[in-house]
Write a protein that holds these residues in place. Sequence first.
Motif, PDB file in Angstrom:
ATOM      1  N   GLN A   1       9.998  17.222   0.960  1.00 44.13           N
ATOM      2  CA  GLN A   1       9.281  16.752  -0.295  1.00 44.13           C
ATOM      3  C   GLN A   1       8.121  15.940   0.013  1.00 44.13           C
ATOM      4  OE1 GLN A   1      12.584  15.065  -2.310  1.00 44.13           O
ATOM      5  NE2 GLN A   1      13.189  17.094  -3.363  1.00 44.13           N
ATOM      6  N   PRO A   2       7.109  16.806   0.739  1.00 47.78           N
ATOM      7  CA  PRO A   2       5.732  15.894   1.040  1.00 47.78           C
ATOM      8  C   PRO A   2       5.173  15.442  -0.346  1.00 47.78           C
ATOM      9  CG  PRO A   2       5.427  18.211   1.547  1.00 47.78           C
ATOM     10  CD  PRO A   2       6.890  18.050   1.079  1.00 47.78           C
TER      11      PRO A   2
ATOM     12  N   GLN B   1       0.892  -1.179  -0.018  1.00 42.57           N
ATOM     13  CA  GLN B   1      -0.163   0.125  -0.031  1.00 42.57           C
ATOM     14  C   GLN B   1       0.925   1.315   0.142  1.00 42.57           C
ATOM     15  OE1 GLN B   1      -2.307   0.638   3.638  1.00 42.57           O
ATOM     16  NE2 GLN B   1      -4.107   1.399   2.217  1.00 42.57           N
ATOM     17  N   THR B   2       0.617   2.250  -0.794  1.00 37.95           N
ATOM     18  CA  THR B   2       1.163   3.382  -0.972  1.00 37.95           C
ATOM     19  C   THR B   2       0.746   4.340   0.297  1.00 37.95           C
ATOM     20  OG1 THR B   2       1.296   3.428  -3.225  1.00 37.95           O
ATOM     21  CG2 THR B   2       1.726   5.541  -2.360  1.00 37.95           C
ATOM     22  N   THR B   3       1.908   5.083   0.900  1.00 41.32           N
ATOM     23  CA  THR B   3       1.635   5.869   2.057  1.00 41.32           C
ATOM     24  C   THR B   3       1.912   7.123   1.489  1.00 41.32           C
ATOM     25  OG1 THR B   3       2.487   4.379   3.576  1.00 41.32           O
ATOM     26  CG2 THR B   3       2.433   6.582   4.309  1.00 41.32           C
ATOM     27  N   ILE B   4       0.804   8.145   1.775  1.00 42.86           N
ATOM     28  CA  ILE B   4       0.837   9.527   1.321  1.00 42.86           C
ATOM     29  C   ILE B   4       1.331  10.264   2.313  1.00 42.86           C
ATOM     30  CG2 ILE B   4      -0.619  11.436   0.556  1.00 42.86           C
ATOM     31  CD1 ILE B   4      -2.718   9.303  -0.604  1.00 42.86           C
TER      32      ILE B   4
ATOM     33  N   LYS C   1       0.029   9.913   6.226  1.00 41.64           N
ATOM     34  CA  LYS C   1       1.201  10.066   7.464  1.00 41.64           C
ATOM     35  C   LYS C   1       1.431  11.613   7.390  1.00 41.64           C
ATOM     36  CE  LYS C   1       5.628   8.435   9.094  1.00 41.64           C
ATOM     37  NZ  LYS C   1       6.705   7.705   8.754  1.00 41.64           N
ATOM     38  N   VAL C   2       1.287  12.308   8.494  1.00 43.39           N
ATOM     39  CA  VAL C   2       1.885  13.673   8.500  1.00 43.39           C
ATOM     40  C   VAL C   2       3.272  13.463   8.957  1.00 43.39           C
ATOM     41  CG1 VAL C   2       1.852  15.774   9.904  1.00 43.39           C
ATOM     42  CG2 VAL C   2      -0.493  14.510   9.372  1.00 43.39           C
ATOM     43  N   ILE C   3       4.290  14.068   7.998  1.00 48.83           N
ATOM     44  CA  ILE C   3       5.764  13.857   8.123  1.00 48.83           C
ATOM     45  C   ILE C   3       6.211  15.127   8.662  1.00 48.83           C
ATOM     46  CG2 ILE C   3       5.843  12.129   6.564  1.00 48.83           C
ATOM     47  CD1 ILE C   3       7.045  14.166   4.532  1.00 48.83           C
ATOM     48  N   ALA C   4       5.485  16.314   8.640  1.00 50.08           N
ATOM     49  CA  ALA C   4       5.878  17.613   9.163  1.00 50.08           C
ATOM     50  C   ALA C   4       4.819  18.599   9.237  1.00 50.08           C
ATOM     51  CB  ALA C   4       6.895  18.086   7.890  1.00 50.08           C
ATOM     52  N   GLU C   5       4.939  19.685  10.183  1.00 53.94           N
ATOM     53  CA  GLU C   5       3.791  20.520  10.409  1.00 53.94           C
ATOM     54  C   GLU C   5       4.563  21.943  10.425  1.00 53.94           C
ATOM     55  OE1 GLU C   5       1.641  19.699  13.959  1.00 53.94           O
ATOM     56  OE2 GLU C   5       1.995  17.580  13.704  1.00 53.94           O
ATOM     57  N   ALA C   6       3.741  22.698  10.104  1.00 58.01           N
ATOM     58  CA  ALA C   6       4.240  24.344  10.212  1.00 58.01           C
ATOM     59  C   ALA C   6       3.074  25.184  10.615  1.00 58.01           C
ATOM     60  CB  ALA C   6       4.852  24.949   8.785  1.00 58.01           C
ATOM     61  N   ALA C   7       3.683  26.207  11.230  1.00 59.31           N
ATOM     62  CA  ALA C   7       2.564  27.305  11.759  1.00 59.31           C
ATOM     63  C   ALA C   7       2.415  28.515  10.843  1.00 59.31           C
ATOM     64  CB  ALA C   7       2.821  27.574  13.230  1.00 59.31           C
ATOM     65  N   ASN C   8       3.235  28.446   9.975  1.00 59.69           N
ATOM     66  CA  ASN C   8       3.200  29.843   9.158  1.00 59.69           C
ATOM     67  C   ASN C   8       3.609  29.325   7.929  1.00 59.69           C
ATOM     68  OD1 ASN C   8       6.280  30.382   8.834  1.00 59.69           O
ATOM     69  ND2 ASN C   8       5.802  30.598  11.132  1.00 59.69           N
TER      70      ASN C   8
END
Length: 222
Positions: free
Chosen positions: A52-53, A4-7, A33-40
């Motif tokens: 590179q999401p 299965q591909t993970t997005i 899958k959340v690999i990174a988060e940003a607030a701005n």
Amino acid sequence: MTKQTTINILLVDDHAIVREGYRSLISKQADLKVIAEAANGTDAYLLFKERQPDVVVTDLTMPGLSGLELISRLKQRDRKARILVFSMHQNPSFARQACRAGALGYVSKNSAPDILLRAIRDVYLGRHILSADIAQALALEKLGNEATALNSLTAREFEILRLLIEANTQEQIAKTLNISPKTVGNCHYLIKNKLGVNSDIELTRLAIKLNVVSLLDLTDLT
């Protein structure tokens, strides 16, 4: 058996509690899958280059570099960037400008959780997607002369309009958008010309009338 591909997802929202809720929802999906988060927008752009999401899920209204400008910059860097807007703004003009800037999808935060999850998967596949309320607003929108003029603005002009209404100076806007004050001044003139107004007071009144900003938004800035 096919694996299965993970997005992989970059999540961008200036509210930490909101991001936590999205991350919890997404973490329950085997293929997301959340690999990174940003607030701005500024941090989001740097994380996009680093991680590179597969899909960027972003709000529009954030301090500093907004979601609309982020979309434009991501598409300039990578024309194949897959971007989904998840925003409180239900004004169809915001959806139109986001898609014009390069977003593949626009989902309002009033949507059910499964709508967001489905939209992430659709955007990953390169499909255009709008939540039902946004699609309906676009379909039922009765375009008067003023609304038609608003839709004639480019994504950059629309963003400068929003920043002007929020009482940013030309120098502040130039710094935020990484352009020259002269360019901001030229766009300011073009915006007023396109919208048929002669002063910034008229510009603000029109922006409120067309729901680009609300009186509550302006009160929060004082």
